[in-house]
Design an enzyme around this catalytic site. Structure first.
Site, short mmCIF file in Angstrom:
data_model
loop_
_atom_site.label_atom_id
_atom_site.label_comp_id
_atom_site.label_asym_id
_atom_site.label_seq_id
_atom_site.Cartn_x
_atom_site.Cartn_y
_atom_site.Cartn_z
N LYS A 22 0.58 -1.05 -0.02
CA LYS A 22 0.37 -0.78 -0.13
C LYS A 22 1.20 1.53 0.26
CE LYS A 22 -1.98 1.85 4.15
NZ LYS A 22 -1.58 3.31 3.93
N ASN A 23 1.97 1.23 1.07
CA ASN A 23 2.65 2.05 1.36
C ASN A 23 3.89 3.19 -0.28
OD1 ASN A 23 1.73 2.86 3.07
ND2 ASN A 23 2.87 1.91 4.64
N CYS A 118 -4.56 9.02 9.65
CA CYS A 118 -4.67 7.96 10.61
C CYS A 118 -4.19 9.42 12.35
CB CYS A 118 -4.12 7.26 10.98
SG CYS A 118 -5.26 5.60 10.16
N ARG A 123 1.33 14.25 12.65
CA ARG A 123 2.72 14.20 12.15
C ARG A 123 3.06 14.99 11.15
NH1 ARG A 123 0.94 8.16 9.20
NH2 ARG A 123 -0.38 9.17 9.49
N ASP A 126 6.02 19.92 7.96
CA ASP A 126 7.86 20.93 7.42
C ASP A 126 8.34 19.82 6.98
OD1 ASP A 126 7.77 18.47 10.21
OD2 ASP A 126 8.87 20.64 10.95
N ASP A 308 4.63 0.55 12.55
CA ASP A 308 3.15 -0.09 11.74
C ASP A 308 3.30 -1.26 11.82
OD1 ASP A 308 2.35 2.29 10.25
OD2 ASP A 308 2.99 1.58 8.56
N ARG A 400 -8.40 0.31 4.29
CA ARG A 400 -7.38 1.37 3.75
C ARG A 400 -5.67 0.29 3.35
NH1 ARG A 400 -5.63 4.41 7.66
NH2 ARG A 400 -4.35 5.81 6.11
#
Length: 421
Positions: A22-23, A118, A123, A126, A308, A400
């Site tokens: 997914k990522n 989420c 998070r 910047d 994760d 997701r």
């Protein structure tokens, strides 16, 4: 609203195919914005986040076709027709910020809503903005949007990330491919998803070296061309399903799995007493009827233990013989699953960023609620080991990041179903 019902106690034996990451896919899809030629992604996972990214890219002028039951994505962006990534789409998923670098690099301007996602702690974006500013971008934050311009194009730069950031590395990597001159990124993330993105960009004509070393060098090119790229195996899904036979006893082969993707995680499982073997088609995980040993786990950037997989590991450690310690050093507020696991009989004490898990308690089925993506699957894992029925609500989080959970676990003998209220 759907629920997942798990009736625990069944040993698991069989094979589970692991999907594309997914990522990785969510990072590869915005790379289509960098070229007027088509990008084809194979081994794509079929998830709601992929559909959200598809919607976002289409809103910017991309054509996206889902082929072969969603496992192939054909993307084309001859022209970016809209340079504003709207809040209504971006708020659904933090990965949406990854359209910023490509749009800025290709056309010199972009407006992107600050993202949602989420609720596992702040998070901030910047570092995304600072590295782009180092490359000559002018950034203005107003009304909840990032307004970025580079009228004369981005310029190569040398930038050191003060802390490792996967997303900021990905945004900078994509932006630098079309920048004028050479960009060097120090203290860059080294996750397999970063390496996968770099290899896709190289296939598109980018000049990148050091993508797996923490210091990435990118020589900007005038334009990128089309390519076909296979999405890397999902190491988080792999780690999750590696735990399924550990929770229940049994032996499961994870098809497409590789120890390289989950080295530190696999080391911890073996330390607890789990058997892991490489097979011609992946990895086999076996747990005999012996007590699991307690562990001390610290989440760290890759190649350390993945944040994760922390929630899933907590579920496993509830079965260990003794006290385990989990230290969460990546995200604050990522122990929201602990109270739900306590409803099932777990003995967990959370102090700040550390959780003490006192194993050996008898787990009992209960009504529980998913608080985020990884927490949702930790509750399923706990349900596999619990006595009685566990009913997990708010499973839209699960969609997701995991495809066909019920089917994959059922095929190995789990008593699990999805119901609609």
């Amino acid at each position: 609203m759907d629920k997942i019902i798990v009736r625990g106690g069944n040993r698991l034996n069989g094979r589970i195919p692991i999907a594309g990451a997914k990522n990785a896919c969510l990072t590869l899809m915005p790379a289509a914005l960098l070229s007027a030629e088509p990008l084809t992604l194979t081994n794509a996972p079929r998830l709601s986040d992929i559909r959200t990214m598809t919607e976002l890219l289409q809103s910017l002028g991309c054509e996206v076709a889902s082929l072969q039951d969603g496992q192939v994505l054909a993307l084309g962006c001859k022209q970016i027709t809209n340079h504003t990534a709207d809040y209504d789409i971006v708020r659904k998923m933090r990965a949406s910020i990854l359209v910023l670098g490509p749009m800025l690099a290709r056309d010199g301007h972009a407006v992107v809503s600050l993202p949602g996602g989420c609720a596992i702690g702040a998070r901030p974006v910047d570092l995304h903005l600072k590295v782009l500013e180092a490359m000559g971008a002018q950034i203005d934050l107003r009304d909840g949007y990032v307004h970025a311009t580079a009228p004369d194009g981005l310029k190569g730069a040398e930038f050191t990330f003060p802390v490792v950031s996967v997303g900021a590395t990905e945004n900078a990597l994509m932006a630098a491919t079309l920048a004028q001159g050479t960009t060097v990124l120090h203290n860059a993330a080294r996750e397999p998803e970063i390496v996968d993105l770099a290899r896709c960009l190289i296939a598109m004509g980018a000049r990148i070296t050091g993508e797996d070393t923490g210091t990435i060098t990118i020589e900007g090119v005038e334009k990128l061309h089309g390519a076909t790229h296979r999405v890397v195996t999902d190491r988080i899904e792999l780690g999750t399903y590696m735990l399924a036979p550990v929770m229940t006893g049994g032996s499961v082969e994870l098809l497409g799995g590789s120890r390289v993707l989950v080295g530190s995680f696999a080391d911890k499982l073996e330390e607890a007493g789990v058997t892991i073997e490489e097979t011609p088609e992946g990895l086999r995980v076996t747990r005999e009827d012996t007590p699991l040993k307690p562990l001390h786990v610290v989440t760290e950037p890759y190649p350390g233990f993945p944040t994760d997989l922390q929630a899933q590991m907590m579920a496993m450690l509830m079965l260990a013989d003794g006290e385990s310690v989990l230290e969460e050093r990546i995200f604050e507020n990522r122990f929201m699953h602990a109270p739900e696991l306590q409803r099932m009989g777990a003995n967990i004490v959370v102090r700040g960023g550390t959780a003490h898990v006192h194993g050996g308690e008898t787990l009992k089925g209960a009504k529980v609620m998913a608080t985020d993506l990884r927490a949702s699957v930790s509750l399923i894992l706990a349900g596999l080991a619990a006595k009685g029925e566990t009913a997990i609500s708010r499973v839209y989080h699960l969609d997701r990041g995991y495809e066909n959970v019920v089917e994959k676990l059922s095929a190995c003998g789990a008593d699990i179903e999805r119901v609609t209220e």
